[in-house]
Design a protein around this motif. Sequence first.
Motif, PDB file in Angstrom:
ATOM      1  N   TYR A 265      18.669   1.763  16.108  1.00 48.05           N
ATOM      2  CA  TYR A 265      17.463   2.485  15.683  1.00 48.05           C
ATOM      3  C   TYR A 265      17.457   2.631  14.173  1.00 48.05           C
ATOM      4  CZ  TYR A 265      16.519   3.394  20.527  1.00 48.05           C
ATOM      5  OH  TYR A 265      16.220   3.227  21.840  1.00 48.05           O
ATOM      6  N   ARG A 266      18.605   2.941  13.606  1.00 43.28           N
ATOM      7  CA  ARG A 266      18.701   3.032  12.153  1.00 43.28           C
ATOM      8  C   ARG A 266      18.607   1.627  11.532  1.00 43.28           C
ATOM      9  NH1 ARG A 266      17.004   4.299   7.613  1.00 43.28           N
ATOM     10  NH2 ARG A 266      18.240   3.174   6.097  1.00 43.28           N
ATOM     11  N   CYS A 267      19.205   0.664  12.208  1.00 41.67           N
ATOM     12  CA  CYS A 267      19.246  -0.695  11.655  1.00 41.67           C
ATOM     13  C   CYS A 267      17.831  -1.256  11.466  1.00 41.67           C
ATOM     14  CB  CYS A 267      20.074  -1.595  12.581  1.00 41.67           C
ATOM     15  SG  CYS A 267      20.462  -3.155  11.803  1.00 41.67           S
ATOM     16  N   ALA A 268      16.947  -0.969  12.416  1.00 37.29           N
ATOM     17  CA  ALA A 268      15.562  -1.451  12.298  1.00 37.29           C
ATOM     18  C   ALA A 268      14.917  -0.892  11.034  1.00 37.29           C
ATOM     19  CB  ALA A 268      14.760  -1.033  13.525  1.00 37.29           C
ATOM     20  N   THR A 269      15.156   0.383  10.750  1.00 37.10           N
ATOM     21  CA  THR A 269      14.546   1.026   9.577  1.00 37.10           C
ATOM     22  C   THR A 269      15.219   0.543   8.290  1.00 37.10           C
ATOM     23  OG1 THR A 269      14.464   2.917  11.059  1.00 37.10           O
ATOM     24  CG2 THR A 269      13.672   3.264   8.824  1.00 37.10           C
ATOM     25  N   HIS A 270      16.526   0.338   8.397  1.00 39.72           N
ATOM     26  CA  HIS A 270      17.295  -0.208   7.261  1.00 39.72           C
ATOM     27  C   HIS A 270      16.684  -1.566   6.855  1.00 39.72           C
ATOM     28  CE1 HIS A 270      21.264  -1.115   5.238  1.00 39.72           C
ATOM     29  NE2 HIS A 270      20.857  -2.353   5.466  1.00 39.72           N
ATOM     30  N   ASN A 271      16.492  -2.429   7.860  1.00 38.98           N
ATOM     31  CA  ASN A 271      15.924  -3.751   7.563  1.00 38.98           C
ATOM     32  C   ASN A 271      14.466  -3.652   7.132  1.00 38.98           C
ATOM     33  OD1 ASN A 271      18.294  -5.110   7.994  1.00 38.98           O
ATOM     34  ND2 ASN A 271      17.836  -5.672  10.123  1.00 38.98           N
ATOM     35  N   LYS A 272      13.759  -2.646   7.638  1.00 38.63           N
ATOM     36  CA  LYS A 272      12.361  -2.452   7.214  1.00 38.63           C
ATOM     37  C   LYS A 272      12.316  -2.194   5.711  1.00 38.63           C
ATOM     38  CE  LYS A 272       8.254  -0.183   6.683  1.00 38.63           C
ATOM     39  NZ  LYS A 272       7.767   0.655   5.582  1.00 38.63           N
ATOM     40  N   GLY A 273      13.296  -1.429   5.223  1.00 37.20           N
ATOM     41  CA  GLY A 273      13.353  -1.162   3.784  1.00 37.20           C
ATOM     42  C   GLY A 273      13.520  -2.454   2.989  1.00 37.20           C
ATOM     43  N   ILE A 274      14.344  -3.360   3.502  1.00 35.54           N
ATOM     44  CA  ILE A 274      14.533  -4.666   2.839  1.00 35.54           C
ATOM     45  C   ILE A 274      13.214  -5.437   2.859  1.00 35.54           C
ATOM     46  CG2 ILE A 274      15.692  -6.921   3.073  1.00 35.54           C
ATOM     47  CD1 ILE A 274      18.148  -5.326   4.154  1.00 35.54           C
ATOM     48  N   LEU A 275      12.549  -5.390   4.020  1.00 32.83           N
ATOM     49  CA  LEU A 275      11.286  -6.129   4.161  1.00 32.83           C
ATOM     50  C   LEU A 275      10.168  -5.527   3.320  1.00 32.83           C
ATOM     51  CD1 LEU A 275      11.642  -6.929   7.930  1.00 32.83           C
ATOM     52  CD2 LEU A 275      11.536  -8.588   6.078  1.00 32.83           C
ATOM     53  N   ASN A 276      10.258  -4.234   2.997  1.00 37.85           N
ATOM     54  CA  ASN A 276       9.277  -3.654   2.075  1.00 37.85           C
ATOM     55  C   ASN A 276       9.210  -4.502   0.803  1.00 37.85           C
ATOM     56  OD1 ASN A 276       8.289  -1.461   3.457  1.00 37.85           O
ATOM     57  ND2 ASN A 276       9.664   0.023   2.524  1.00 37.85           N
ATOM     58  N   GLY A 277      10.387  -4.889   0.312  1.00 35.57           N
ATOM     59  CA  GLY A 277      10.429  -5.691  -0.911  1.00 35.57           C
ATOM     60  C   GLY A 277      10.049  -7.133  -0.655  1.00 35.57           C
TER      61      GLY A 277
ATOM     62  N   ALA B  37      18.267   6.996  -2.397  1.00 36.23           N
ATOM     63  CA  ALA B  37      17.436   8.192  -2.299  1.00 36.23           C
ATOM     64  C   ALA B  37      17.739   8.948  -1.003  1.00 36.23           C
ATOM     65  CB  ALA B  37      15.964   7.796  -2.356  1.00 36.23           C
ATOM     66  N   LEU B  38      17.821   8.205   0.112  1.00 40.07           N
ATOM     67  CA  LEU B  38      18.034   8.866   1.412  1.00 40.07           C
ATOM     68  C   LEU B  38      19.372   9.595   1.464  1.00 40.07           C
ATOM     69  CD1 LEU B  38      16.728   6.035   3.783  1.00 40.07           C
ATOM     70  CD2 LEU B  38      15.711   8.302   3.521  1.00 40.07           C
ATOM     71  N   GLY B  39      20.380   9.010   0.834  1.00 35.61           N
ATOM     72  CA  GLY B  39      21.724   9.597   0.886  1.00 35.61           C
ATOM     73  C   GLY B  39      21.901  10.749  -0.071  1.00 35.61           C
TER      74      GLY B  39
ATOM     75  N   GLU C 133       0.834  -1.218   0.000  1.00 36.78           N
ATOM     76  CA  GLU C 133       0.000   0.000   0.000  1.00 36.78           C
ATOM     77  C   GLU C 133       0.858   1.252   0.000  1.00 36.78           C
ATOM     78  OE1 GLU C 133       0.963  -1.522   2.632  1.00 36.78           O
ATOM     79  OE2 GLU C 133       1.476   0.126   3.964  1.00 36.78           O
ATOM     80  N   GLU C 134       2.183   1.098   0.111  1.00 37.14           N
ATOM     81  CA  GLU C 134       3.065   2.264   0.286  1.00 37.14           C
ATOM     82  C   GLU C 134       3.612   2.759  -1.053  1.00 37.14           C
ATOM     83  OE1 GLU C 134       6.088   1.626   3.291  1.00 37.14           O
ATOM     84  OE2 GLU C 134       7.324   3.204   2.435  1.00 37.14           O
ATOM     85  N   PRO C 135       3.520   4.096  -1.312  1.00 40.27           N
ATOM     86  CA  PRO C 135       4.083   4.594  -2.563  1.00 40.27           C
ATOM     87  C   PRO C 135       5.599   4.457  -2.601  1.00 40.27           C
ATOM     88  CG  PRO C 135       3.292   6.422  -1.197  1.00 40.27           C
ATOM     89  CD  PRO C 135       2.894   5.153  -0.496  1.00 40.27           C
TER      90      PRO C 135
ATOM     91  N   GLY D 125      16.702  12.494  -0.829  1.00 40.62           N
ATOM     92  CA  GLY D 125      15.658  12.198   0.160  1.00 40.62           C
ATOM     93  C   GLY D 125      14.502  11.459  -0.491  1.00 40.62           C
ATOM     94  N   ILE D 126      13.591  10.926   0.315  1.00 38.88           N
ATOM     95  CA  ILE D 126      12.526  10.102  -0.274  1.00 38.88           C
ATOM     96  C   ILE D 126      11.197  10.835  -0.384  1.00 38.88           C
ATOM     97  CG2 ILE D 126      13.449   7.853   0.421  1.00 38.88           C
ATOM     98  CD1 ILE D 126      11.357   7.945   2.735  1.00 38.88           C
ATOM     99  N   GLN D 127      11.085  11.995   0.223  1.00 40.45           N
ATOM    100  CA  GLN D 127       9.772  12.638   0.281  1.00 40.45           C
ATOM    101  C   GLN D 127       9.278  13.121  -1.084  1.00 40.45           C
ATOM    102  OE1 GLN D 127       8.824  11.104   2.937  1.00 40.45           O
ATOM    103  NE2 GLN D 127       7.340  12.748   3.129  1.00 40.45           N
TER     104      GLN D 127
ATOM    105  N   ALA E  85      17.714   1.045  -3.278  1.00 42.88           N
ATOM    106  CA  ALA E  85      16.906   2.185  -3.730  1.00 42.88           C
ATOM    107  C   ALA E  85      16.680   3.166  -2.580  1.00 42.88           C
ATOM    108  CB  ALA E  85      15.568   1.696  -4.279  1.00 42.88           C
ATOM    109  N   ALA E  86      16.373   2.630  -1.398  1.00 53.60           N
ATOM    110  CA  ALA E  86      16.089   3.508  -0.250  1.00 53.60           C
ATOM    111  C   ALA E  86      17.346   4.285   0.140  1.00 53.60           C
ATOM    112  CB  ALA E  86      15.578   2.689   0.931  1.00 53.60           C
ATOM    113  N   LEU E  87      18.488   3.583   0.254  1.00 56.35           N
ATOM    114  CA  LEU E  87      19.719   4.265   0.680  1.00 56.35           C
ATOM    115  C   LEU E  87      20.187   5.271  -0.364  1.00 56.35           C
ATOM    116  CD1 LEU E  87      21.898   1.509   2.406  1.00 56.35           C
ATOM    117  CD2 LEU E  87      20.445   3.236   3.448  1.00 56.35           C
TER     118      LEU E  87
HETATM  119  C1  MEV Z   1      10.074   3.251   4.263  1.00 58.36           C
HETATM  120  O1  MEV Z   1       8.999   2.353   4.133  1.00 58.36           O
HETATM  121  C2  MEV Z   1      11.377   2.515   4.175  1.00 58.36           C
HETATM  122  C3  MEV Z   1      12.601   3.362   4.439  1.00 58.36           C
HETATM  123  O2  MEV Z   1      12.458   4.054   5.675  1.00 58.36           O
HETATM  124  C4  MEV Z   1      13.776   2.438   4.476  1.00 58.36           C
HETATM  125  C5  MEV Z   1      15.060   3.095   4.922  1.00 58.36           C
HETATM  126  O3  MEV Z   1      15.015   4.103   5.659  1.00 58.36           O
HETATM  127  O4  MEV Z   1      16.114   2.556   4.555  1.00 58.36           O
HETATM  128  C6  MEV Z   1      12.771   4.438   3.383  1.00 58.36           C
END
Ligand code: MEV
Length: 415
Positions: free
Chosen positions: A248-260, A358-360, A79-81, A363-365, A354-356
């Motif tokens: 804290y960053r690692c959780a979000t890093h892995n969340k990006g992997i799990l998005n896929g 854009a973030l680096g 559901e996420e753009p 940005g992703i917004q 892709a996430a890193l």
């Molecule tokens: C958002 O669904 C996923 C990200 O936060 C992953 C990341 O920060 O690496 C963009």
Amino acid sequence: MGAFSGFYKKTIPERIEILKAERGLTEEEAKTLLNSGALDLETADHMIENLIGVNHIPLGVAPGFVINKKEYVVPMCIEEPSVVAGAAKAAKLAAQSGGFSADADEPVMSGQVQLVGVPEDALIKFEENKEEIEKVAKELCLGMERYGGGFRKAEASLLDTKRGKMLNTVFLVDVRDAMGANTINTMLEGIAPLLAEKIGGKIRLRIISNLATRRKARAKCIWKKERIGEDAIEGILDGYELALHDIYRCATHNKGILNGVDAVALATGNDWRAVEAGIHAFAAMDGYKPLNKFYKNEDGDLVGEIELPLAVGTVGGSIKTNPIAKIALKILDVKSAQELSMVMAAVGLAQNFAALRALGTEGIQKGHMKLHASNLAVLAGAKGDEVDAVSKKLGEEKEYTVEAAKRILKKLRGK
Ligand code: MEV
């Protein structure tokens, strides 16, 4: 993948026409996708209890994945753009550098039978009776032998807990193209009485383990510096380094992997909670870590590697009942669960890239807001070309509300 170039610019029926031509979708399957009411209430009523409806999640495809030299169109339910676009872009850049290489372990799953209140010599009794226990376990998995799988081995450990001595017996089964929960759980319930009879103690849990460490998939890709630029590489490496040093960053890093990973699991009718549980436990086995690695090779190119447990199936479970899952698997064109897990590993790596990236950098917004704006335009009642016109104006005005979209639409229509 020429047929998929500019896929995102096409209308939905045009995209489905391409899939008919390129992936052999039938008229019926095309209709199912177009109606998007694929899971009817009657079927769904047999899947869970107390049914009151069906909740839809958008299904998209990320074309252009080249993995072990084979081209894939990857179905993703999310559901996420920006996730599908991110995967597709990363796949395109990867393909320009030769694509992903990937491999996967044999599909061996484990399950546990817990015996509580066991005697001191429980482990010795297990070893003395192991031959018979393994023989019966093998018989209980005979169905899997037809497909080349079946029972592999049993092991046990004695746990000294505050609730007394427990025997933790573990059974390994090659489940081939199934996720394996039904096979394993049925076998465990079948073998448990024999264990209690031979060892003593009371039977408690008999359940699969979702930490599928024997069923890992790996993917690797080299993104050439000429293609992605040195600053993007440095940005990705900086971002990766933060994940290595900060949980804290690692959780979000892995969340990006799990998005896929999750999006493919969901599209193909797999139990994504099982996949998630296994991956999180795996990431935490030696202290919570990123699931992948990034480094530079001697040519200055970016190398990405990922390894993660992926207990997924291409047969059984809800795949049988969910028509969209069947269509998604047809689009993906994988021949086995192992192949599916390799694709998922590559998608997870691509997503993080892709996430890193854009973030680096930017940005992703920006990407997010673009899709958000077209969503608002649709909510405001925009149709056809109006959607782009309204969302563009929303972006210019930087006011992302339905009210603003309605105002712009009214003006556009000359009212
Ligand atoms: C958002 O669904 C996923 C990200 O936060 C992953 C990341 O920060 O690496 C963009």
